[in-house]
Write a protein that holds these residues in place. Structure first.
Motif, short mmCIF file in Angstrom:
data_model
loop_
_atom_site.label_atom_id
_atom_site.label_comp_id
_atom_site.label_asym_id
_atom_site.label_seq_id
_atom_site.Cartn_x
_atom_site.Cartn_y
_atom_site.Cartn_z
N VAL A 32 -6.00 3.73 -5.93
CA VAL A 32 -5.70 3.85 -4.51
C VAL A 32 -5.30 2.47 -3.99
O VAL A 32 -5.92 1.47 -4.33
CB VAL A 32 -6.91 4.37 -3.72
N TYR A 33 -4.25 2.45 -3.21
CA TYR A 33 -3.74 1.22 -2.61
C TYR A 33 -3.74 1.37 -1.09
O TYR A 33 -3.46 2.45 -0.57
CB TYR A 33 -2.31 0.93 -3.05
N TRP A 34 -4.00 0.28 -0.41
CA TRP A 34 -3.90 0.28 1.06
C TRP A 34 -2.85 -0.73 1.49
O TRP A 34 -2.78 -1.85 0.96
CB TRP A 34 -5.24 -0.10 1.70
N TYR A 35 -2.03 -0.31 2.47
CA TYR A 35 -0.97 -1.15 3.02
C TYR A 35 -1.06 -1.13 4.54
O TYR A 35 -1.48 -0.14 5.14
CB TYR A 35 0.41 -0.64 2.62
N GLN A 37 1.48 -1.71 7.88
CA GLN A 37 2.88 -1.86 8.32
C GLN A 37 2.90 -2.15 9.81
O GLN A 37 2.48 -1.33 10.62
CB GLN A 37 3.70 -0.62 8.01
N SER A 38 3.39 -3.32 10.18
CA SER A 38 3.51 -3.68 11.59
C SER A 38 4.89 -4.25 11.83
O SER A 38 5.58 -4.68 10.90
CB SER A 38 2.44 -4.70 11.99
N LEU A 39 5.29 -4.28 13.09
CA LEU A 39 6.64 -4.74 13.44
C LEU A 39 6.83 -6.20 13.09
O LEU A 39 7.90 -6.59 12.60
CB LEU A 39 6.89 -4.50 14.94
N ASP A 40 5.81 -7.02 13.31
CA ASP A 40 6.01 -8.45 13.08
C ASP A 40 5.76 -8.86 11.63
O ASP A 40 6.44 -9.75 11.12
CB ASP A 40 5.13 -9.27 14.04
N GLN A 41 4.83 -8.22 10.96
CA GLN A 41 4.49 -8.62 9.58
C GLN A 41 5.20 -7.77 8.54
O GLN A 41 5.21 -8.13 7.35
CB GLN A 41 2.98 -8.51 9.35
N GLY A 42 5.78 -6.65 8.93
CA GLY A 42 6.39 -5.78 7.95
C GLY A 42 5.33 -5.01 7.16
O GLY A 42 4.23 -4.77 7.64
N LEU A 43 5.67 -4.67 5.93
CA LEU A 43 4.76 -3.88 5.09
C LEU A 43 4.02 -4.83 4.16
O LEU A 43 4.65 -5.53 3.36
CB LEU A 43 5.58 -2.88 4.29
N GLN A 44 2.71 -4.84 4.27
CA GLN A 44 1.91 -5.76 3.47
C GLN A 44 0.86 -5.03 2.66
O GLN A 44 0.16 -4.15 3.18
CB GLN A 44 1.21 -6.78 4.38
N PHE A 45 0.74 -5.44 1.41
CA PHE A 45 -0.28 -4.90 0.52
C PHE A 45 -1.63 -5.48 0.91
O PHE A 45 -1.77 -6.69 1.09
CB PHE A 45 0.07 -5.24 -0.92
N LEU A 46 -2.63 -4.63 1.03
CA LEU A 46 -3.96 -5.09 1.39
C LEU A 46 -4.88 -5.16 0.18
O LEU A 46 -5.44 -6.22 -0.14
CB LEU A 46 -4.58 -4.17 2.45
N ILE A 47 -5.06 -4.03 -0.51
CA ILE A 47 -6.03 -4.00 -1.58
C ILE A 47 -5.79 -2.78 -2.46
O ILE A 47 -5.22 -1.78 -2.01
CB ILE A 47 -7.46 -3.99 -1.00
N GLN A 48 -6.21 -2.88 -3.72
CA GLN A 48 -6.11 -1.77 -4.67
C GLN A 48 -7.46 -1.52 -5.32
O GLN A 48 -8.17 -2.46 -5.69
CB GLN A 48 -5.08 -2.08 -5.77
N TYR A 49 -7.80 -0.26 -5.48
CA TYR A 49 -8.97 0.16 -6.24
C TYR A 49 -8.52 1.04 -7.39
O TYR A 49 -7.58 1.83 -7.26
CB TYR A 49 -9.96 0.92 -5.36
#
Lengths: 115, 113
Positions: A32-35, A37-49
């Protein structure tokens, strides 16, 4: 439909509060991955389990934490919320831990609004 | 470290015209490269990926991309645009199986009738 489910679909809360986002992976997927997505930062990877264990860490703030349970669903906990945490949070899943060989399937996302 | 630059935040084409979405990457190790598509109010869907081998990669919905190491590029093309191609497209890079995916800012594709 990717087979990945996320709840809730929308969440509106106030600054300083704590929320939990839930993700159920596709049947048979162990990662499982968490991302974010915001207008200023774009799409960012947070963490993977992977199968209950933390596998990789990205730009996840210390105020955020995640876990994957024995039934493989995952929760992303966001605390001491700030206005800047307003974003779309995606969960994705894959069969294996190596996403270069295993396609990630994305859920529809949870839209978090912090007022 | 890896980074991705997508040239043009918005590309507009006519139906039936060539689609070209540009992506340049930076990677300190041999890259793995991906294109994802995001339709309105949906999550991302993998279009195609390059890991090793043939540099011309074919994906779903008639899209293809070519890895050009000398130009550090991975541009996405489709010979003939369809109205259903209207979406946001993201290029992403990783430095291998143990590196996180780094996404570009995205390119919004509009298809005019």
């Amino acid at each position: 439909d990717s087979g990945v489910t996320q709840t809730p679909k929308h969440l509106i809360t106030a600054t300083g509060q704590r929320v939990t986002l839930r993700c159920s992976p596709r049947s048979g997927d162990l990662s499982v991955y968490w991302y974010q997505q915001s207008l200023d930062q774009g799409l960012q990877f947070l963490i993977q389990y992977y199968n209950g264990e933390e596998r990789a860490k990205g730009n996840i703030l210390e105020r955020f934490s995640a876990q994957q349970f024995p039934d493989l669903h995952s929760e992303l906990n966001l605390s001491s919320l700030e206005l800047g945490d307003s974003a779309l949070y995606f969960c994705a899943s894959s069969v294996g831990s190596d996403y270069s060989y295993n396609e990630q399937f994305f859920g529809p996302g949870t839209r978090l609004t912090v007022l | 470290a890896q980074s991705v630059t997508q040239l043009g935040s918005h590309v507009s084409v006519s139906e039936g015209a060539l689609v070209l979405l540009r992506c340049n990457y930076s990677s300190s190790v041999p890259p793995y490269l991906f294109w994802y598509v995001q339709y309105p109010n949906q999550g991302l869907q993998l279009l195609l990926k390059y890991t090793t081998g043939a540099t011309l990669v074919k994906g779903i919905n008639g899209f293809e991309a070519e890895f050009k190491k000398s130009e550090t590029s991975f541009h996405l093309t489709k010979p003939s645009a369809h109205m259903s191609d209207a979406a946001e497209y993201f290029c992403a890079v990783s430095g291998g199986s143990n590196y996180k995916l780094t996404f570009g800012k995205g390119t919004l594709l509009t298809v005019n009738p």
